[in-house]
Design a protein around this motif. Structure first.
Motif, PDB file in Angstrom:
ATOM      1  N   LEU A  33       0.827  -1.200   0.000  1.00 32.88           N
ATOM      2  CA  LEU A  33       0.000   0.000   0.000  1.00 32.88           C
ATOM      3  C   LEU A  33       0.863   1.253   0.000  1.00 32.88           C
ATOM      4  N   ALA A  34       1.856   1.291   0.865  1.00 29.15           N
ATOM      5  CA  ALA A  34       2.745   2.451   0.918  1.00 29.15           C
ATOM      6  C   ALA A  34       3.483   2.641  -0.402  1.00 29.15           C
ATOM      7  N   ARG A  35       3.882   1.555  -1.034  1.00 29.52           N
ATOM      8  CA  ARG A  35       4.657   1.663  -2.278  1.00 29.52           C
ATOM      9  C   ARG A  35       3.825   2.179  -3.440  1.00 29.52           C
ATOM     10  N   VAL A  36       2.594   1.696  -3.601  1.00 31.68           N
ATOM     11  CA  VAL A  36       1.804   2.180  -4.745  1.00 31.68           C
ATOM     12  C   VAL A  36       1.424   3.643  -4.562  1.00 31.68           C
ATOM     13  N   LEU A  37       1.196   4.071  -3.325  1.00 29.22           N
ATOM     14  CA  LEU A  37       0.910   5.481  -3.094  1.00 29.22           C
ATOM     15  C   LEU A  37       2.133   6.336  -3.377  1.00 29.22           C
ATOM     16  N   ALA A  38       3.320   5.861  -2.950  1.00 33.10           N
ATOM     17  CA  ALA A  38       4.549   6.614  -3.177  1.00 33.10           C
ATOM     18  C   ALA A  38       4.894   6.677  -4.664  1.00 33.10           C
ATOM     19  N   GLN A  39       4.704   5.569  -5.382  1.00 33.46           N
ATOM     20  CA  GLN A  39       5.037   5.537  -6.809  1.00 33.46           C
ATOM     21  C   GLN A  39       4.224   6.540  -7.612  1.00 33.46           C
ATOM     22  N   THR A  40       3.009   6.789  -7.207  1.00 38.33           N
ATOM     23  CA  THR A  40       2.119   7.679  -7.953  1.00 38.33           C
ATOM     24  C   THR A  40       1.983   9.053  -7.317  1.00 38.33           C
ATOM     25  N   GLY A  41       2.573   9.243  -6.156  1.00 38.22           N
ATOM     26  CA  GLY A  41       2.425  10.520  -5.465  1.00 38.22           C
ATOM     27  C   GLY A  41       1.010  10.774  -4.994  1.00 38.22           C
ATOM     28  N   THR A  42       0.270   9.722  -4.715  1.00 37.08           N
ATOM     29  CA  THR A  42      -1.129   9.845  -4.305  1.00 37.08           C
ATOM     30  C   THR A  42      -1.226  10.143  -2.815  1.00 37.08           C
ATOM     31  N   ASP A  43      -1.993  11.158  -2.463  1.00 37.38           N
ATOM     32  CA  ASP A  43      -2.236  11.510  -1.073  1.00 37.38           C
ATOM     33  C   ASP A  43      -3.234  10.525  -0.475  1.00 37.38           C
ATOM     34  N   GLN A  44      -2.980  10.081   0.746  1.00 36.26           N
ATOM     35  CA  GLN A  44      -3.906   9.165   1.418  1.00 36.26           C
ATOM     36  C   GLN A  44      -5.321   9.722   1.484  1.00 36.26           C
ATOM     37  N   ALA A  45      -5.435  11.040   1.587  1.00 37.10           N
ATOM     38  CA  ALA A  45      -6.749  11.659   1.701  1.00 37.10           C
ATOM     39  C   ALA A  45      -7.587  11.469   0.447  1.00 37.10           C
ATOM     40  N   ASP A  46      -6.941  11.157  -0.680  1.00 40.68           N
ATOM     41  CA  ASP A  46      -7.653  10.964  -1.938  1.00 40.68           C
ATOM     42  C   ASP A  46      -8.039   9.508  -2.186  1.00 40.68           C
ATOM     43  N   VAL A  47      -7.687   8.623  -1.267  1.00 46.89           N
ATOM     44  CA  VAL A  47      -8.000   7.201  -1.416  1.00 46.89           C
ATOM     45  C   VAL A  47      -9.353   6.925  -0.775  1.00 46.89           C
ATOM     46  N   LEU A  48     -10.277   6.383  -1.555  1.00 48.90           N
ATOM     47  CA  LEU A  48     -11.630   6.127  -1.078  1.00 48.90           C
ATOM     48  C   LEU A  48     -11.732   4.860  -0.235  1.00 48.90           C
ATOM     49  N   GLY A  49     -10.722   4.018  -0.330  1.00 53.89           N
ATOM     50  CA  GLY A  49     -10.732   2.807   0.482  1.00 53.89           C
ATOM     51  C   GLY A  49      -9.819   1.741  -0.082  1.00 53.89           C
ATOM     52  N   VAL A  50      -9.565   0.737   0.734  1.00 55.43           N
ATOM     53  CA  VAL A  50      -8.716  -0.396   0.381  1.00 55.43           C
ATOM     54  C   VAL A  50      -9.561  -1.664   0.457  1.00 55.43           C
ATOM     55  N   GLY A  51      -9.666  -2.391  -0.651  1.00 55.74           N
ATOM     56  CA  GLY A  51     -10.368  -3.666  -0.666  1.00 55.74           C
ATOM     57  C   GLY A  51      -9.372  -4.806  -0.674  1.00 55.74           C
ATOM     58  N   ILE A  52      -9.646  -5.854   0.086  1.00 55.58           N
ATOM     59  CA  ILE A  52      -8.704  -6.966   0.225  1.00 55.58           C
ATOM     60  C   ILE A  52      -9.434  -8.277  -0.013  1.00 55.58           C
ATOM     61  N   GLY A  53      -8.970  -9.040  -0.997  1.00 56.13           N
ATOM     62  CA  GLY A  53      -9.499 -10.370  -1.262  1.00 56.13           C
ATOM     63  C   GLY A  53      -8.622 -11.411  -0.599  1.00 56.13           C
ATOM     64  N   VAL A  54      -9.223 -12.289   0.197  1.00 53.96           N
ATOM     65  CA  VAL A  54      -8.452 -13.254   0.985  1.00 53.96           C
ATOM     66  C   VAL A  54      -8.943 -14.666   0.726  1.00 53.96           C
ATOM     67  N   PRO A  55      -8.080 -15.668   0.966  1.00 51.43           N
ATOM     68  CA  PRO A  55      -8.522 -17.064   0.864  1.00 51.43           C
ATOM     69  C   PRO A  55      -9.222 -17.480   2.144  1.00 51.43           C
ATOM     70  N   GLY A  56     -10.482 -17.814   2.067  1.00 49.74           N
ATOM     71  CA  GLY A  56     -11.178 -18.263   3.264  1.00 49.74           C
ATOM     72  C   GLY A  56     -12.485 -17.537   3.487  1.00 49.74           C
ATOM     73  N   ILE A  57     -13.075 -17.791   4.644  1.00 49.89           N
ATOM     74  CA  ILE A  57     -14.375 -17.250   5.028  1.00 49.89           C
ATOM     75  C   ILE A  57     -14.147 -15.993   5.858  1.00 49.89           C
ATOM     76  N   VAL A  58     -14.847 -14.916   5.501  1.00 49.43           N
ATOM     77  CA  VAL A  58     -14.702 -13.646   6.206  1.00 49.43           C
ATOM     78  C   VAL A  58     -15.889 -13.471   7.149  1.00 49.43           C
ATOM     79  N   GLU A  59     -15.583 -13.334   8.439  1.00 53.45           N
ATOM     80  CA  GLU A  59     -16.608 -13.165   9.464  1.00 53.45           C
ATOM     81  C   GLU A  59     -16.542 -11.758  10.027  1.00 53.45           C
ATOM     82  N   GLN A  60     -17.693 -11.142  10.238  1.00 51.79           N
ATOM     83  CA  GLN A  60     -17.750  -9.838  10.902  1.00 51.79           C
ATOM     84  C   GLN A  60     -18.195 -10.030  12.345  1.00 51.79           C
TER      85      GLN A  60
END
Length: 431
Positions: free
Chosen positions: A132-159
């Motif tokens: 995450l830090a690397r892709v933001l640094a590579q593009t000069g993207t400010d964290q404030a402009d990121v609408l969110g981070v989605g993560i796909g994982v192997p397995g069952i996701v419980e809330q």
């Protein structure tokens, strides 16, 4: 406080924003007149809401087109650079992190091998955060402009509690050794960005339904065929999750009672017969040393074991050998029949319009196996629902899980009518 079930003016405005924003996002560029025909909203409502979206910087004009006898129509679209989305694929051999704009253009990506650490939880968390830090640094993207981070994982996701807080996200992934891993809490120690987590097959399914081979269908099954096997079942346009969000564990349905041992610990699972890891391992025992140095032709030397890092090379070698090596051809033929029979079960159970095969292994083997898979599905499925179901390959490529993961914060953004998340507002994938 307004009574439940009664919509306030604010609710109605948010609903109108969401409706128009979704239309602009999926169908744009489009005109105000076309939006009216598509949504049924009044011209006054459309004018007011579009004016708001333009003032917010979320929508922009995108040229004009001639109209029938009147003034040229102004076309509108969602501004691609209004905000950015991050997609993360915790895969079988690597963690891939990619940054997208709202037009789904991939601006930067980092592929980080799992190496000898495998799916050690702390190691995976470090890779996600560093990527995450690397892709933001590579593009000069400010964290404030990121609408969110989605993560796909192997397995069952419980809330778990607290509901709606990413720190309550727990992952159960027996095939990678994860037992009630508090992934949300672990990730929260390294980022304040909004986090969304879902099963990788479900993220692939959402991407193919929105942008790929499933577009336009209301009932479909999107299969993820990689080292393991999973599926996303779409019913009435919505992913079917079941009581605890574990629906779609298709790879662990049984195709042979008392059969081969699966990575999950049970016997006879579909994954143990058609997953890439199982195919390469079985071919290694039967026919050829395809990975460890000397890929064979017709002679077919053998490999005794295959690591997960070798699966792509091993599967490609198996495919290349199949024209000359009878053992390889027989193994692929058997895999096609198992896959076709398992798809027939999906057709009989869920009656989908489309079955879509994705994942890196599915797309690699698909061109060769698809005719036999369709034939087997026809042989094993009930004839009437089978005749209504197409079976095709996904259109979004082998990295579609990453794009699918990015659709998790995108879905939240569109549903909210374009509300930009603030602070640590962090949510799981929608149920």
């Amino acid at each position: 406080m307004p009574k439940r079930g009664i919509q306030t003016v604010r609710d109605l405005r948010r609903s109108s924003r969401s409706t128009l924003l979704r239309r602009l996002y999926f169908d744009g560029p489009t005109s105000r007149q076309q939006l009216g025909h598509a949504t049924g909203l009044s011209a006054g409502s459309i004018s007011n809401v579009i004016g708001e979206l333009i003032a917010d910087g979320l929508v922009e004009e995108a040229g004009t087109v001639e109209s029938d006898g009147g003034r040229p129509r102004i076309m509108l679209r969602v501004r691609p650079d209004f905000g950015y989305l991050v997609g993360v694929d915790v895969g079988e051999t690597q963690v891939r992190v990619a940054l997208f704009d709202l037009a789904r253009t991939e601006l930067a990506a980092v592929d980080q091998p799992l190496s000898d650490h495998g799916h050690d939880v702390d190691h995976v968390v470090r890779l996600i955060l560093s990527g995450l830090a690397r892709v933001l640094a590579q593009t000069g993207t400010d964290q404030a402009d990121v609408l969110g981070v989605g993560i796909g994982v192997p397995g069952i996701v419980e809330q778990r509690e607290p509901a709606g807080d990413c720190q309550g996200i727990v992952v159960h992934g027996p095939t990678v050794g994860w037992d009630a891993v508090p992934l949300g809490r672990l990730l929260r120690t390294g980022t304040d960005l909004p986090l969304h987590v879902d099963n990788g097959a479900k993220t692939l399914g959402q991407a193919e339904m929105w942008f790929g081979a499933g577009r336009g269908a209301s009932h479909a099954v999107v299969a993820l065929f990689g080292s393991g096997v999973g599926a996303c079942v779409i019913a009435n346009g919505v992913p079917f999750r079941g009581a605890t969000s574990s629906a779609g564990e298709w790879g662990h349905t049984k195709v042979h009672v008392g059969g081969r041992l699966c990575r999950c610990g049970a016997r006879g699972c579909l994954e143990a017969y058609i997953g890439a890891e199982a195919l390469v391992e079985r071919w290694g025992r039967a026919a050829s040393d395809a990975v460890s140095g000397s890929v064979s032709g017709a002679s077919g030397s053998t490999v005794s074991s295959v690591s997960s890092a070798d699966e792509k090379a091993g599967l490609a070698a198996l495919l290349a050998a199949a024209d000359q090596d009878p053992a390889a051809a027989e193994l692929l033929g058997e895999a096609a029949e198992y896959l076709g029979a398992a798809i027939a079960d999906l057709i009989n159970l869920f009656n989908p319009e489309r079955v879509i095969i994705g994942g890196w292994a599915g797309l690699l083997l698909g061109p060769r196996l698809l005719p036999a898979v369709r034939e087997a599905a026809t042989a094993y499925a009930l004839s009437f629902p089978r005749a209504q179901t197409s079976i095709d390959l996904g259109l979004l490529g082998p990295d579609a899980v990453t794009l699918g993961a990015a659709t998790l914060p995108l879905a939240r953004f569109l549903e909210s009518g374009g509300v930009v998340p603030t602070g640590v507002e962090s949510v799981p994938a929608p149920r």
